[in-house]
Design a protein around this motif. Structure first.
Motif, PDB file in Angstrom:
ATOM      1  N   MET A 129       0.718  -1.165  -0.159  1.00 17.33           N
ATOM      2  CA  MET A 129      -0.129  -0.218   0.047  1.00 17.33           C
ATOM      3  C   MET A 129       0.660   1.152  -0.048  1.00 17.33           C
ATOM      4  O   MET A 129       0.571   2.330  -0.582  1.00 17.33           O
ATOM      5  CB  MET A 129      -0.891  -0.156   1.237  1.00 17.33           C
ATOM      6  CG  MET A 129      -1.893  -1.082   1.037  1.00 17.33           C
ATOM      7  SD  MET A 129      -3.044  -0.889  -0.502  1.00 17.33           S
ATOM      8  CE  MET A 129      -4.000   0.507   0.164  1.00 17.33           C
ATOM      9  N   TRP A 171      -6.652  -4.597  -3.347  1.00 17.16           N
ATOM     10  CA  TRP A 171      -5.822  -4.221  -2.351  1.00 17.16           C
ATOM     11  C   TRP A 171      -5.017  -5.427  -1.778  1.00 17.16           C
ATOM     12  O   TRP A 171      -5.686  -6.438  -1.799  1.00 17.16           O
ATOM     13  CB  TRP A 171      -6.553  -3.413  -1.261  1.00 17.16           C
ATOM     14  CG  TRP A 171      -7.580  -2.535  -1.313  1.00 17.16           C
ATOM     15  CD1 TRP A 171      -8.891  -2.822  -1.021  1.00 17.16           C
ATOM     16  CD2 TRP A 171      -7.600  -1.302  -2.325  1.00 17.16           C
ATOM     17  NE1 TRP A 171      -9.780  -1.887  -1.805  1.00 17.16           N
ATOM     18  CE2 TRP A 171      -8.895  -1.106  -2.409  1.00 17.16           C
ATOM     19  CE3 TRP A 171      -6.360  -0.748  -2.982  1.00 17.16           C
ATOM     20  CZ2 TRP A 171      -9.117   0.254  -3.074  1.00 17.16           C
ATOM     21  CZ3 TRP A 171      -6.825   0.307  -3.580  1.00 17.16           C
ATOM     22  CH2 TRP A 171      -8.203   0.836  -3.712  1.00 17.16           C
ATOM     23  N   ILE A 229      -6.396   2.119   2.291  1.00 22.99           N
ATOM     24  CA  ILE A 229      -7.338   2.423   1.283  1.00 22.99           C
ATOM     25  C   ILE A 229      -7.670   3.576   0.787  1.00 22.99           C
ATOM     26  O   ILE A 229      -7.947   4.078  -0.154  1.00 22.99           O
ATOM     27  CB  ILE A 229      -8.451   1.275   1.325  1.00 22.99           C
ATOM     28  CG1 ILE A 229      -7.676  -0.232   1.657  1.00 22.99           C
ATOM     29  CG2 ILE A 229      -9.362   1.478   0.311  1.00 22.99           C
ATOM     30  CD1 ILE A 229      -8.807  -1.261   1.995  1.00 22.99           C
TER      31      ILE A 229
END
Length: 439
Positions: free
Chosen positions: A315, A379, A388
């Motif tokens: 991420m 994700w 997110i």
């Protein structure tokens, strides 16, 4: 065999370097403990004002070398910006001719935090008559210089005479064009693009000793150079030179959606998700052509992350990638790519279609909960809600399923997502290419 003892004399150094060659190299920075040779052990003579010399050693003691100053000296050494070095590490004035420079800062044993500074200036022009032993003496001096240890910027190196050329001849003589292509293709396909946690060094070491590797026994420096090129190069995929579609070819209903997004594309990315064969790639290319800043001075070169493995991206990388205010590097199925600032980013097939609500008449929005569930496969597993949301804050989202197109502008607010019926779009026009299904 090089002598590692603590009793190195000039005679020891001459014997140790008899079979070695001295050569220039790119500046090398080393930071080692104090070695077995002291700067005062070097057999140096004082220089008079009218002396003609080729090598000068300048001694300064004591000096301090805090971390910030060490970093400054390191960068200046790598860039060969020796005149930018602060006193007393640099030169007071230019010698007026081409020269090479190296220095050593050796910790003083009885004075913590203090160093003995030795600067070596080597002139390229021959300014004195030299004896037949001068080259051997020069090698011995370099050997003793390196044996001092400490913090050094080195511009010269010693290597075994003939070994490099002999190894090179043996290796390359047995290598065919097909084997060379096979090796480089293997590096481009499987070579890591990151130094993180010694990833490249681990990979190189394993490949050079593996019997099944196409690059077994390749020179390590050659493999490192190939990986360095992959890390710093731009797009490795072949560019598409002819793409005839523009915004004129997009259905007006879709243009209505894009009109809401275009003002945001100055600092927000575009992420397009959907099932195969609904026109994601053509639409993505059209938008990218319209918005791309591309190569400097050109508007017709752009990059799209198309069908890359988004769920495999950490991420922290995905957040950085979706920040189009920066230029970023990525790794795709076909290699590495450099995305210039302002380019519109990615296209993906990753969706959970089972989470899509059944079509209902007169319902034109999708709840945030359903929207997040549809995007769940995008994700990396274990991603936090805050990460997110950070991506959604940076990215305008288009989702194309078999029934609907959903769109959500880049925002950190919890908003419902609007949608439009694709069947309605397709039936609303008789020109097939102007439907969403651009093939």
């Amino acid at each position: 065999m090089l002598n590692d003892g603590g009793d190195i004399t000039m005679e020891n150094a001459l014997n140790a370097t008899n079979a070695l060659l001295l050569h220039l190299k790119k500046p090398n920075i080393v930071d080692l403990p104090r070695g077995s040779v002291l700067p005062s052990d070097l057999p140096l003579n004082a220089v008079s004002d009218n002396s003609k010399v080729r090598h000068i050693f300048d001694m300064v003691v004591p000096v301090e070398l805090p971390i910030a100053l060490k970093e400054q000296v390191t960068q200046a050494g790598k860039d060969k910006r020796f005149h930018d070095l602060p006193a007393p590490f640099g030169l007071k004035a230019s010698p007026g001719m081409q020269f090479d420079f190296q220095l050593a800062a050796v910790p003083l044993p009885d004075r913590p935090g203090k160093y003995f500074l030795l600067k070596h200036i080597s002139f390229s022009e021959q300014t004195v008559y030299v004896s037949s032993d001068s080259k051997n003496i020069r090698k011995a001096l370099q050997y003793m210089f390196e044996k001092m240890g400490g913090f050094q910027t080195q511009s010269f190196a010693l290597s075994p005479a003939g070994a490099a050329s002999s190894d090179r001849k043996t290796f390359y003589d047995g290598l065919s064009d097909d084997k060379i292509d096979e090796g480089f293709d293997f590096i481009e396909q499987y070579g890591p693009r990151s130094h993180h946690c010694n990833t490249q060094l681990r990979w190189i070491t394993k490949q050079l000793i593996s019997e099944d590797s196409p690059i077994k026994d390749w020179p390590e420096r050659l493999v490192k150079e190939a990986l360095r090129n992959l890390m710093t190069d731009g797009v490795l995929a072949l560019p598409v030179h002819d793409f005839p579609l523009t915004l004129v070819d997009v259905n007006p209903s879709v243009l209505f959606i894009l009109e809401k997004f275009f003002p945001l594309f100055r600092d927000k990315a575009l992420g397009t998700h959907g099932v195969p064969n609904v026109g994601k790639t053509p639409l993505g290319r059209i938008v990218a052509v319209a918005m791309s800043q591309g190569e400097a001075g050109r508007q017709d070169r752009l990059d799209i992350f198309d069908d890359g493995p988004l769920p495999e991206q950490p991420m922290r990388k995905l957040k950085g990638f979706c920040d189009i205010g920066n230029t970023v590097l990525t790794k795709e199925r076909w290699g590495g790519a450099k995305f210039q600032q302002g380019q519109t980013r990615y296209i993906s097939n990753d969706l959970d279609l089972t989470a899509e609500p059944r079509p209902k008449r007169n319902v034109t929005t999708l709840s945030r909960k359903d929207f997040m569930q549809i995007l769940e496969p995008v994700w990396m597993q274990g991603s936090s809600v805050s990460d997110i949301e950070a991506v959604l804050k940076r990215t305008c989202i288009l989702i194309m399923t078999k029934h609907f197109m959903y769109w959500r502008p880049a925002t950190e607010s919890e908003v419902s997502v609007e949608r439009i019926d694709l069947c309605t779009i397709a039936k609303a026009t008789s020109i097939y290419l102007r439907s969403l299904y651009l093939m």
